[in-house]
Design a protein around this motif. Structure first.
Motif, short mmCIF file in Angstrom:
data_model
loop_
_atom_site.label_atom_id
_atom_site.label_comp_id
_atom_site.label_asym_id
_atom_site.label_seq_id
_atom_site.Cartn_x
_atom_site.Cartn_y
_atom_site.Cartn_z
N ILE A 147 0.92 -1.33 -0.09
CA ILE A 147 -0.06 0.13 -0.21
C ILE A 147 0.94 1.02 -0.09
CG2 ILE A 147 -1.64 1.20 1.28
CD1 ILE A 147 -2.88 -1.30 2.32
N GLN A 151 -7.58 6.21 5.65
CA GLN A 151 -7.78 5.45 4.19
C GLN A 151 -6.88 4.37 4.11
OE1 GLN A 151 -6.98 8.90 1.74
NE2 GLN A 151 -8.98 9.25 0.95
N GLN A 164 -8.31 0.43 3.96
CA GLN A 164 -7.99 -0.51 2.96
C GLN A 164 -7.60 -1.84 3.55
OE1 GLN A 164 -4.97 0.42 -0.03
NE2 GLN A 164 -6.06 2.50 -0.64
N GLN A 204 -10.54 -3.70 5.10
CA GLN A 204 -11.44 -4.17 3.88
C GLN A 204 -10.71 -5.62 3.70
OE1 GLN A 204 -14.39 -3.53 3.82
NE2 GLN A 204 -14.23 -1.68 4.77
#
Ligand code: DC
Length: 219
Positions: free
Chosen positions: A197, A206, A210, A213
């Protein structure tokens, strides 16, 4: 369950690890604190050089322990809590010298494995998903462009009343990257099968979202 987050200095891995652990109800294990605690222990015992016989003699008698008190990680070396000393300038400066020592790494590796294999943890560091816990259920590599990392560091220092030129901060971070990537034991690499990432243009929320999820969808 074990979730590892590795990445270069200033990528935000500790902040993200802490927030992700909170969201999941897991422990946040900060591996850098163990290297800092060992360094603090030796400084307190007036040992500043890991290449001396005195150090060799002492390190083999060291016992390192992690305890979560009110959900905050405390690090004990030979039953002394070094948590308050971990962020001191002297510890920060000497830590890279102690952290490359094989005895130090072996001691810390063992402690990390013992704790993580018994608990639900989000653990952040530089060699966790690659060398320490390569079989972790979820492995992330948090990257970030150099200018953004330097900007974040600049703002951090500013908040503490320290004004350091941007160029100087950037040079130091680049030197740190080189050191971390080229060190003999456990260099900084992207762990096999890790999700990469890039946090350059993302907020902490954010990044955490990520990761969350990915975990929730695969669990
Ligand atoms: O992330 P930090 O600045 O708190 O790390 C402190 C020191 O420990 C730094 O010199 C790098 C080292 N370290 C390491 O070698 N391996 C890790 N998994 C974490 C930190």
């Amino acid at each position: 369950m074990i979730i590892t987050i590795d990445g270069p200095a200033g990528s935000g891995k500790s902040t993200v690890a802490e927030a992700l652990a909170k969201k999941l109800g897991f422990y946040h294990f900060n591996s850098g604190s163990l290297y800092r605690a060992i360094t603090a222990h030796f400084i307190s015992n007036n040992i500043f050089d890991p290449s001396t016989p005195l150090f060799e003699n002492q390190i083999l008698k060291c016992n390192i322990q992690i305890k979560f008190l009110k959900n905050i990680q405390h690090v004990f070396v030979n039953n002394i809590d070094y948590t308050k000393m971990l962020r001191s300038l002297q510890v920060s400066e000497l830590c890279p010298i102690f952290s490359v020592n094989t005895h130090v790494r072996n001691l810390i590796d063992k402690c990390q494995k013992e704790f993580c294999l018994k608990n639900n943890v989000v653990i952040d560091g530089r060699d966790i998903g690659s060398f320490v816990l390569p079989n972790a259920e979820f492995k992330f590599y948090l990257d970030c462009e150099i200018d953004e990392r330097a900007k974040r560091r600049l703002n951090e220092l500013k908040a503490n009343g320290e004004i350091v030129p941007f160029k100087e901060i950037k040079t130091k971070i680049l030197a740190r990257d080189e050191f971390d990537k080229n060190k003999e034991h456990a260099p900084l690499v992207i762990p096999k099968n890790a999700t990469i990432i890039d946090s350059t243009h993302l907020t902490i929320e954010q990044v955490v979202d990520q990761m969350y999820q990915i975990i929730i969808n695969k669990k």
